[in-house]
Design an enzyme around this catalytic site. Structure first.
Site, PDB file in Angstrom:
ATOM      1  N   SER A   1       0.864  -1.184   0.000  1.00 58.52           N
ATOM      2  CA  SER A   1       0.000   0.000   0.000  1.00 58.52           C
ATOM      3  C   SER A   1       0.897   1.229   0.000  1.00 58.52           C
ATOM      4  O   SER A   1       2.065   1.158   0.419  1.00 58.52           O
ATOM      5  CB  SER A   1      -0.853  -0.009   1.265  1.00 58.52           C
ATOM      6  OG  SER A   1      -1.467   1.250   1.440  1.00 58.52           O
TER       7      SER A   1
ATOM      8  N   TYR B   1      -2.510  -0.398  10.270  1.00 58.75           N
ATOM      9  CA  TYR B   1      -2.533  -0.820   8.860  1.00 58.75           C
ATOM     10  C   TYR B   1      -1.175  -0.559   8.207  1.00 58.75           C
ATOM     11  O   TYR B   1      -0.597  -1.429   7.547  1.00 58.75           O
ATOM     12  CB  TYR B   1      -3.646  -0.048   8.147  1.00 58.75           C
ATOM     13  CG  TYR B   1      -3.837  -0.415   6.690  1.00 58.75           C
ATOM     14  CD1 TYR B   1      -4.480  -1.591   6.329  1.00 58.75           C
ATOM     15  CD2 TYR B   1      -3.391   0.432   5.676  1.00 58.75           C
ATOM     16  CE1 TYR B   1      -4.675  -1.928   4.987  1.00 58.75           C
ATOM     17  CE2 TYR B   1      -3.568   0.112   4.339  1.00 58.75           C
ATOM     18  CZ  TYR B   1      -4.207  -1.071   3.995  1.00 58.75           C
ATOM     19  OH  TYR B   1      -4.391  -1.402   2.674  1.00 58.75           O
TER      20      TYR B   1
HETATM   21  N1  LIG Z   1      -8.703  -0.505  -1.765  1.00 57.98           N
HETATM   22  C1  LIG Z   1      -7.695   0.253  -1.472  1.00 57.98           C
HETATM   23  O1  LIG Z   1      -7.777   1.483  -1.476  1.00 57.98           O
HETATM   24  C2  LIG Z   1      -6.376  -0.380  -1.168  1.00 57.98           C
HETATM   25  C3  LIG Z   1      -5.274   0.465  -1.113  1.00 57.98           C
HETATM   26  C4  LIG Z   1      -4.032  -0.077  -0.827  1.00 57.98           C
HETATM   27  C5  LIG Z   1      -3.908  -1.424  -0.604  1.00 57.98           C
HETATM   28  N2  LIG Z   1      -4.990  -2.236  -0.648  1.00 57.98           N
HETATM   29  C6  LIG Z   1      -4.776  -3.639  -0.388  1.00 57.98           C
HETATM   30  O2  LIG Z   1      -5.294  -4.406  -1.464  1.00 57.98           O
HETATM   31  C7  LIG Z   1      -5.602  -5.710  -1.015  1.00 57.98           C
HETATM   32  C8  LIG Z   1      -6.973  -6.083  -1.543  1.00 57.98           C
HETATM   33  O3  LIG Z   1      -7.922  -5.219  -0.964  1.00 57.98           O
HETATM   34  P1  LIG Z   1      -9.229  -4.709  -1.707  1.00 57.98           P
HETATM   35  O4  LIG Z   1      -9.217  -3.247  -1.648  1.00 57.98           O
HETATM   36  O5  LIG Z   1      -9.390  -5.403  -2.969  1.00 57.98           O
HETATM   37  O6  LIG Z   1     -10.302  -5.205  -0.619  1.00 57.98           O
HETATM   38  P2  LIG Z   1     -11.580  -6.137  -0.720  1.00 57.98           P
HETATM   39  O7  LIG Z   1     -12.144  -6.151   0.646  1.00 57.98           O
HETATM   40  O8  LIG Z   1     -12.462  -5.717  -1.840  1.00 57.98           O
HETATM   41  O9  LIG Z   1     -10.976  -7.573  -1.066  1.00 57.98           O
HETATM   42  C9  LIG Z   1     -10.223  -8.280  -0.122  1.00 57.98           C
HETATM   43  C10 LIG Z   1     -10.536  -9.766  -0.277  1.00 57.98           C
HETATM   44  O10 LIG Z   1      -9.704 -10.477   0.628  1.00 57.98           O
HETATM   45  C11 LIG Z   1     -10.469 -11.487   1.255  1.00 57.98           C
HETATM   46  N3  LIG Z   1      -9.896 -11.801   2.563  1.00 57.98           N
HETATM   47  C12 LIG Z   1      -9.924 -11.048   3.688  1.00 57.98           C
HETATM   48  N4  LIG Z   1      -9.320 -11.696   4.683  1.00 57.98           N
HETATM   49  C13 LIG Z   1      -8.891 -12.879   4.194  1.00 57.98           C
HETATM   50  C14 LIG Z   1      -8.210 -13.976   4.762  1.00 57.98           C
HETATM   51  N5  LIG Z   1      -7.857 -14.010   6.044  1.00 57.98           N
HETATM   52  N6  LIG Z   1      -7.919 -15.028   3.966  1.00 57.98           N
HETATM   53  C15 LIG Z   1      -8.294 -15.032   2.656  1.00 57.98           C
HETATM   54  N7  LIG Z   1      -8.971 -14.017   2.089  1.00 57.98           N
HETATM   55  C16 LIG Z   1      -9.250 -12.958   2.841  1.00 57.98           C
HETATM   56  C17 LIG Z   1     -11.842 -10.888   1.382  1.00 57.98           C
HETATM   57  O11 LIG Z   1     -12.851 -11.889   1.549  1.00 57.98           O
HETATM   58  C18 LIG Z   1     -11.964 -10.120   0.071  1.00 57.98           C
HETATM   59  O12 LIG Z   1     -12.532 -10.943  -0.924  1.00 57.98           O
HETATM   60  C19 LIG Z   1      -5.493  -5.674   0.495  1.00 57.98           C
HETATM   61  O13 LIG Z   1      -4.260  -6.233   0.886  1.00 57.98           O
HETATM   62  C20 LIG Z   1      -5.503  -4.195   0.804  1.00 57.98           C
HETATM   63  O14 LIG Z   1      -4.850  -3.895   2.001  1.00 57.98           O
HETATM   64  C21 LIG Z   1      -6.226  -1.729  -0.927  1.00 57.98           C
END
Ligand SMILES: NC(=O)c1ccc[n+]([C@@H]2O[C@H](COP(=O)([O-])OP(=O)(O)OC[C@H]3O[C@@H](n4cnc5c(N)ncnc54)[C@H](O)[C@@H]3O)[C@@H](O)[C@H]2O)c1
Length: 556
Positions: free
Chosen positions: A425, A438
């Site tokens: 991130s 986080y």
């Molecule tokens: N959305 C943002 O702005 C953003 C920014 C920076 C980083 N991220 C990172 O991107 C990654 C994906 O996030 P996203 O935004 O797509 O979120 P999201 O919530 O849409 O998707 C995350 C997915 O991970 C699954 N998940 C959660 N815990 C889990 C576990 N213990 N085991 C297996 N699966 C699990 C959830 O069921 C979900 O399907 C994360 O690591 C998040 O920290 C997101």
């Protein structure tokens, strides 16, 4: 005996099995194939010989008798001696590959060959035609670049000096060369290079050809390989992230690629890797690759899985949520690829080990593994509790560790390179109030990715850290806001979700960057403009970035 010369030929394995003929290059002898042959001999009749002037074969008295026509004639004579009734599968490296091209593109010999696997040695006439084509279109740079890599060809044209250089024991040891072989082989360069490059040969072949592209080859760059395309009726190209002497340094994977190709030409279905390697048809960039993504049920993971599927990759969608993982796999199949869903909790070490064993047994080793699953957490550090830290470290940090520890050893053991992707991130390098927990996990996985990249480079495995920025996904709806009761927490989730939506940056754009990062093996991949600014600022002026973090407060 050919041309009055005695060639040393050795055979191994069952003579009734399909014959594979291995041809060595310069300054090697047939010994370079020792380990490859050992892995082929159970299924094939394996034949090798020392090319004239090398190993136990005679050397011609006249130094001019190393012309490609003569070398191709030797090769044909060996085939006729060892496999009178059936064509053989040819596998050749370096100068062996150059002479093998000369043989398979000669109508007089073509029927002797059932297939040809070429490693690091192009057809000189194809190269000459390619260079002329580049120059005609005014593209000087690719030609010059290859000429720089081919400095040694010029060196071998010099009198005496090349012979003297082979007297250095250090050089001979480094290249596993024997003094006589190395000295005689200089004639290959002297009698073939300049003459052939001047000619305008039309060397086509109907023999199925597999090119193994060694992407770290300092002598024959992969940029040359497309030169063969106009001349081959059927062509496959598979990449390996290795250097020039891959047959000696990575015999297992060379034997595996040869086996898959020979068996496919013999009628077996194409392996996954071969399916994606057919290049005389329009192909999708990741065709033939197997991609595993955690957190693939939603957001960035789902979008990336679908983007890889669109580019032809087979997908393994892993998520803690069964329904969403299944939905991703079902949608991925619309792109006519193989896709499967797996339920796993990345924070469960034993569960991830079991997943890796199941994946390996049912689908093989993934080429690309993306440790993406993660959760959000917001609120003041002083309001966090022990359980909050256990949870976020369990998923965001240990979840990545468990994923990589389960799958990275499989990639290393397979010895075909690959790519690991970690979703970190911008919070990894952007200090932000309310994101202490986080950010801590994201900085840790960011750092893990950088360290691992240095550690796995020697195995040809790349590691990329994706740093998205603010992306509209479901993460804001599930983020825990510490220090708030259930009602306030719900309001915070709704407010942040609305804010992220207004940002209008969807996960599909992150997916595009992930595919680019994998293609180019990029180390750090900021995605949104704010992530780029934060990454740039953290390098040139961390003080300003810290100050911005103090002034701007995210909504709670
Ligand atoms: N959305 C943002 O702005 C953003 C920014 C920076 C980083 N991220 C990172 O991107 C990654 C994906 O996030 P996203 O935004 O797509 O979120 P999201 O919530 O849409 O998707 C995350 C997915 O991970 C699954 N998940 C959660 N815990 C889990 C576990 N213990 N085991 C297996 N699966 C699990 C959830 O069921 C979900 O399907 C994360 O690591 C998040 O920290 C997101």
């Amino acid at each position: 005996m050919v041309d009055g010369l005695r060639l040393a030929v050795s055979t191994q394995g069952d003579p009734n099995a399909p014959t594979i003929l291995l041809v060595h290059g310069y300054p090697d002898s047939s010994r370079i194939w020792d380990d490859v042959a050992a892995q082929l001999v159970d299924r094939f009749h394996v034949v090798r010989y020392d090319v004239r002037g090398c190993g136990d074969s005679d050397a011609p008295a006249d130094k001019a008798d190393y012309r490609l026509d003569q070398l191709a004639g030797d090769l044909a004579a060996v085939v006729r001696a060892v496999s009178r009734d059936r064509p053989v599968h040819l596998v050749a490296h370096d100068w062996g590959s150059i002479q093998a091209w000369h043989a398979v593109t000669d109508p007089e010999y073509a029927e002797l060959f059932a297939s040809y696997t070429s490693i690091s040695g192009p057809c000189l006439d194809h190269i000459a035609a390619w260079m002329r084509g580049q120059l005609r279109r005014g593209r000087l740079r690719p030609v010059l670049r290859q000429l720089v890599h081919s400095w040694y060809i010029g060196f071998f044209q010099l009198p005496v000096l090349p012979e003297l250089s082979w007297r250095l024991p250090l050089l001979r040891r480094k290249l596993h060369a024997n003094a006589r072989d190395a000295r005689n082989g200089i004639q290959l360069y002297r009698v073939n290079m300049l003459g052939t490059l001047r000619e305008r040969g039309q060397r086509r072949t109907t023999v199925p050809v597999q090119q193994i592209a060694l992407t770290r080859d300092a002598y024959v760059t992969p940029a040359l390989l497309p030169a063969a395309q106009p001349w081959c009726a059927s062509l496959w190209r598979r990449e390996l992230p290795f250097r020039h002497w891959a047959p000696r340094e990575h015999p297992g994977v060379i034997a595996e690629f040869v086996t898959e190709f020979v068996e496919h030409i013999g009628g077996a279905p194409a392996s996954r890797g071969l399916r994606g390697a057919r290049i005389d048809r329009p192909s999708r960039h990741f065709a033939g690759k197997l991609v595993l993504i955690t957190g693939a049920g939603s957001g960035i993971g789902r979008a990336t899985a679908l983007a890889f599927a669109e580019q032809g990759a087979d997908i393994l969608a892993v998520d803690i949520d069964q329904d969403s993982a299944t939905a991703t796999a079902t949608t991925a199949r619309q792109y006519v690829v193989d896709a499967h869903a797996f339920v796993a909790d990345v924070s469960d070490h034993a569960g991830m080990q079991a997943l890796a064993a199941k994946v390996r047994a049912e689908h093989g080793v993934p080429d690309i593994v993306m440790a993406n699953a993660g959760i959000g957490m917001s609120g003041p550090f002083l309001a966090t509790e022990e359980a909050d830290w256990q949870r976020i470290i369990g998923v965001n940090l240990l979840g990545v560790v468990h994923t990589l520890r389960a799958f990275a050893p499989l990639l290393v053991e397979r010895d075909q390179g690959g790519q690991l992707v970690v979703t970190a991130s911008a919070a990894a390098f952007l200090p932000w109030p309310t994101l202490a927990a986080y950010s801590t996990t994201k900085a840790a996985v960011f750092s893990l990715a950088q360290s691992l990249r240095t550690e796995l480079a020697e195995h040809g495995i790349g590691v990329s850290a994706i740093c998205p920025g603010i992306v509209a996904t479901n993460i804001t709806a599930t983020t825990r806001f510490v220090g708030q009761d259930a009602q306030a927490q719900h309001r915070s989730q709704e407010r942040t979700t609305a804010l992220y939506k207004r940002r209008r940056f969807g996960p599909e754009k992150v997916a595009d960057e992930v595919l680019r990062a994998v293609r180019d093996n990029r180390a750090v991949v900021p995605v949104t403009p704010e992530a780029h600014v934060a990454w740039f600022g953290s390098r040139v002026s961390p003080g300003i970035v810290r100050a911005v973090g103090r002034w701007v407060r995210p909504p709670e």
